[in-house]
Motif scaffolding. Structure first.
Motif, PDB file in Angstrom:
ATOM      1  N   PHE A 194      43.582  63.642  24.730  1.00 41.18           N
ATOM      2  CA  PHE A 194      42.954  64.736  23.997  1.00 41.18           C
ATOM      3  C   PHE A 194      43.993  65.238  23.003  1.00 41.18           C
ATOM      4  N   PHE A 195      43.639  65.406  21.749  1.00 39.99           N
ATOM      5  CA  PHE A 195      44.535  65.872  20.684  1.00 39.99           C
ATOM      6  C   PHE A 195      45.394  64.734  20.107  1.00 39.99           C
ATOM      7  N   PHE A 196      45.615  64.814  18.802  1.00 41.90           N
ATOM      8  CA  PHE A 196      46.546  63.982  18.028  1.00 41.90           C
ATOM      9  C   PHE A 196      46.079  62.544  17.810  1.00 41.90           C
ATOM     10  N   GLU A 197      44.949  62.123  18.389  1.00 40.22           N
ATOM     11  CA  GLU A 197      44.536  60.735  18.188  1.00 40.22           C
ATOM     12  C   GLU A 197      44.147  60.474  16.735  1.00 40.22           C
ATOM     13  N   GLU A 198      43.496  61.438  16.067  1.00 45.50           N
ATOM     14  CA  GLU A 198      43.134  61.241  14.662  1.00 45.50           C
ATOM     15  C   GLU A 198      44.375  61.256  13.772  1.00 45.50           C
ATOM     16  N   THR A 199      45.313  62.164  14.085  1.00 45.42           N
ATOM     17  CA  THR A 199      46.546  62.243  13.306  1.00 45.42           C
ATOM     18  C   THR A 199      47.334  60.943  13.419  1.00 45.42           C
ATOM     19  N   ASP A 200      47.431  60.422  14.624  1.00 48.89           N
ATOM     20  CA  ASP A 200      48.112  59.147  14.855  1.00 48.89           C
ATOM     21  C   ASP A 200      47.435  58.036  14.055  1.00 48.89           C
ATOM     22  N   PHE A 201      46.092  58.018  14.052  1.00 57.90           N
ATOM     23  CA  PHE A 201      45.363  56.983  13.321  1.00 57.90           C
ATOM     24  C   PHE A 201      45.622  57.099  11.817  1.00 57.90           C
ATOM     25  N   CYS A 202      45.576  58.318  11.295  1.00 58.53           N
ATOM     26  CA  CYS A 202      45.823  58.509   9.863  1.00 58.53           C
ATOM     27  C   CYS A 202      47.240  58.079   9.478  1.00 58.53           C
ATOM     28  N   LEU A 203      48.213  58.371  10.332  1.00 60.67           N
ATOM     29  CA  LEU A 203      49.587  57.955  10.043  1.00 60.67           C
ATOM     30  C   LEU A 203      49.688  56.439  10.003  1.00 60.67           C
ATOM     31  N   ARG A 204      49.088  55.763  10.962  1.00 62.15           N
ATOM     32  CA  ARG A 204      49.150  54.303  10.974  1.00 62.15           C
ATOM     33  C   ARG A 204      48.428  53.706   9.768  1.00 62.15           C
ATOM     34  N   ALA A 205      47.355  54.347   9.332  1.00 63.49           N
ATOM     35  CA  ALA A 205      46.639  53.865   8.146  1.00 63.49           C
ATOM     36  C   ALA A 205      47.492  54.021   6.894  1.00 63.49           C
ATOM     37  N   THR A 206      48.127  55.173   6.730  1.00 67.99           N
ATOM     38  CA  THR A 206      48.945  55.401   5.532  1.00 67.99           C
ATOM     39  C   THR A 206      50.188  54.513   5.536  1.00 67.99           C
ATOM     40  N   GLN A 207      50.696  54.193   6.712  1.00 69.73           N
ATOM     41  CA  GLN A 207      51.845  53.288   6.799  1.00 69.73           C
ATOM     42  C   GLN A 207      51.498  51.887   6.296  1.00 69.73           C
ATOM     43  N   ARG A 208      50.209  51.549   6.281  1.00 68.58           N
ATOM     44  CA  ARG A 208      49.765  50.252   5.761  1.00 68.58           C
ATOM     45  C   ARG A 208      49.290  50.342   4.319  1.00 68.58           C
ATOM     46  N   GLY A 209      49.512  51.495   3.693  1.00 68.62           N
ATOM     47  CA  GLY A 209      49.204  51.630   2.279  1.00 68.62           C
ATOM     48  C   GLY A 209      47.842  52.194   1.956  1.00 68.62           C
ATOM     49  N   TYR A 210      47.082  52.595   2.970  1.00 70.19           N
ATOM     50  CA  TYR A 210      45.764  53.178   2.728  1.00 70.19           C
ATOM     51  C   TYR A 210      45.882  54.673   2.473  1.00 70.19           C
ATOM     52  N   LEU A 211      44.787  55.277   2.014  1.00 69.78           N
ATOM     53  CA  LEU A 211      44.768  56.701   1.696  1.00 69.78           C
ATOM     54  C   LEU A 211      43.794  57.437   2.609  1.00 69.78           C
ATOM     55  N   VAL A 212      44.118  58.711   2.840  1.00 68.31           N
ATOM     56  CA  VAL A 212      43.253  59.619   3.582  1.00 68.31           C
ATOM     57  C   VAL A 212      42.872  60.747   2.632  1.00 68.31           C
ATOM     58  N   TYR A 213      41.581  61.081   2.580  1.00 70.90           N
ATOM     59  CA  TYR A 213      41.115  62.097   1.630  1.00 70.90           C
ATOM     60  C   TYR A 213      40.358  63.218   2.334  1.00 70.90           C
ATOM     61  N   TYR A 214      40.588  64.416   1.813  1.00 69.83           N
ATOM     62  CA  TYR A 214      39.788  65.586   2.156  1.00 69.83           C
ATOM     63  C   TYR A 214      38.754  65.776   1.058  1.00 69.83           C
ATOM     64  N   LEU A 215      37.483  65.896   1.452  1.00 66.99           N
ATOM     65  CA  LEU A 215      36.385  66.004   0.489  1.00 66.99           C
ATOM     66  C   LEU A 215      35.733  67.382   0.598  1.00 66.99           C
ATOM     67  N   PRO A 216      36.064  68.316  -0.292  1.00 64.35           N
ATOM     68  CA  PRO A 216      35.495  69.667  -0.193  1.00 64.35           C
ATOM     69  C   PRO A 216      34.003  69.717  -0.476  1.00 64.35           C
ATOM     70  N   GLN A 217      33.471  68.687  -1.150  1.00 62.28           N
ATOM     71  CA  GLN A 217      32.035  68.677  -1.455  1.00 62.28           C
ATOM     72  C   GLN A 217      31.184  68.308  -0.240  1.00 62.28           C
ATOM     73  N   VAL A 218      31.823  67.808   0.815  1.00 61.03           N
ATOM     74  CA  VAL A 218      31.114  67.459   2.051  1.00 61.03           C
ATOM     75  C   VAL A 218      31.262  68.629   3.019  1.00 61.03           C
ATOM     76  N   LYS A 219      30.155  69.279   3.347  1.00 56.87           N
ATOM     77  CA  LYS A 219      30.187  70.485   4.178  1.00 56.87           C
ATOM     78  C   LYS A 219      29.628  70.183   5.563  1.00 56.87           C
ATOM     79  N   VAL A 220      30.342  70.636   6.592  1.00 58.48           N
ATOM     80  CA  VAL A 220      29.915  70.415   7.975  1.00 58.48           C
ATOM     81  C   VAL A 220      30.198  71.677   8.781  1.00 58.48           C
ATOM     82  N   TRP A 221      29.166  72.185   9.471  1.00 55.45           N
ATOM     83  CA  TRP A 221      29.381  73.311  10.381  1.00 55.45           C
ATOM     84  C   TRP A 221      30.060  72.815  11.650  1.00 55.45           C
ATOM     85  N   HIS A 222      30.989  73.637  12.157  1.00 55.64           N
ATOM     86  CA  HIS A 222      31.790  73.181  13.290  1.00 55.64           C
ATOM     87  C   HIS A 222      32.055  74.344  14.239  1.00 55.64           C
TER      88      HIS A 222
END
Length: 321
Positions: A194-222
């Motif tokens: 529980f916790f940090f699994e998404e952060t770990d995944f994003c780090l491994r993705a960026t280490q391979r040269g991929y990008l992670v984006y925040y999209l403010p136009q996509v709205k989700v209630w949480h």
């Protein structure tokens, strides 16, 4: 079924929230074929019956025990089809155009491996939707102060550019992944219960040269982890477990040791001050922080056993952001 998109929701005793999330997917106004997979981590609240009755088209998978979030997602992903994989919290609700805007962005930006949405409270106010990779500074300093002093380096809800931006990581309540990259990275690291699994995944993705984006136009209630608050101390212990694991995996040993020392100093200082406040107010001060600090300190004194934390409670919800 050849789906353009597979949506995975992990749930544990969140029947009412899950029903709202599934209804929002049904109302989604997009042209994509969607395969929806619900992984039930041992619910005992009638979730299985509700899905069979109201959402028979859903692929329903179940574990009799709580496997944790990472393992549940990885098992559900074995059933996934299509070009994209959307991980959605059971306490999240989509706006009608959320999926379409996110997928269109991914189609137009092939280097983007993961994108996240602008998360909203029920009243429409903003939640923090962006996360930095954990460092000694982010974990030992006050995150709110860092966001206010250095909004471009530590973006939060206080800083809104209004345009999509490349970030280090996004909050995983709405986590859209290119399926080829999910397969390339082997899914989530299952050492994170529980916790940090998404952060770990994003780090491994960026280490391979991929990008992670925040999209403010996509709205989700949480709902922002309302159900996890019923086991607040256990959730905080699990957070500490995952934070230590992340540093041991991605940082040099000396930084991990500095983190341990710095966090323990902060913890026992907090325990001392909260205890002092409790005494001088004759027990009238709030005790939640004191109880939480005490249980985290006890976990350390017992040698940080895996048996303490959320993984020892089968009744919890299986996502938390």
């Amino acid at each position: 079924m050849n789906a353009n998109l597979s949506i995975i929701i992990v749930s544990c005793n969140t029947q009412l929230l899950l029903e709202k999330a599934l209804n929002s997917i049904e109302k989604s106004g997009d042209p994509f074929k969607k395969l929806l997979i619900v992984f039930d981590n041992g619910s005992k609240d009638g979730t299985q019956e509700m899905i069979k009755k109201k959402f028979p088209w859903v692929v329903y998978l179940r574990s009799e025990t709580n496997l944790g979030f990472s393992k549940a997602v990885n098992r559900a992903a074995h059933q996934a089809q299509g070009d994209y994989l959307l991980l959605l919290n059971s306490d999240a609700r989509l706006q009608e155009d959320s999926i379409q805007k996110a997928v269109e962005w991914m189609e137009q930006n092939p280097r983007c491996a993961v994108c996240g949405a602008q998360l909203l409270n029920e009243d429409g106010t903003l939640q923090n939707s962006i996360a930095n990779f954990p460092t000694l500074l982010t974990e030992l300093a006050n995150k709110s102060i860092l966001r206010r002093l250095f909004p471009k380096k530590f973006p939060g809800k206080e800083y809104q550019s209004g345009r999509p931006q490349a970030v280090e990581s996004v909050i995983g309540a709405f986590f859209l992944i290119r399926k080829t990259i999910w397969d390339e990275l082997g899914g989530f690291d299952e050492r994170y219960f529980f916790f940090f699994e998404e952060t770990d995944f994003c780090l491994r993705a960026t280490q391979r040269g991929y990008l992670v984006y925040y999209l403010p136009q996509v709205k989700v209630w949480h709902g922002q982890g309302k159900t996890a608050k019923t086991l607040l101390s256990e959730a905080r212990i699990e957070y500490w477990k995952s934070r230590y694991r992340y540093f041991k995996t991605h940082h040099p040993l000396y930084k991990y040791l500095i983190l341990r020392i710095g966090l323990l100093i902060r913890l026992f200082l907090s325990l001392f001050l909260e205890s002092l406040l409790y005494l001088v107010t004759f027990g009238k001060s709030p005790t939640t922080r004191l109880k939480t600090a005490y249980k985290i300190a006890l976990w350390h004194l017992k040698g940080m056993p895996d048996q303490m934390g959320l993984s020892s409670h089968q009744e919890i919800k299986c996502k938390k952001d």
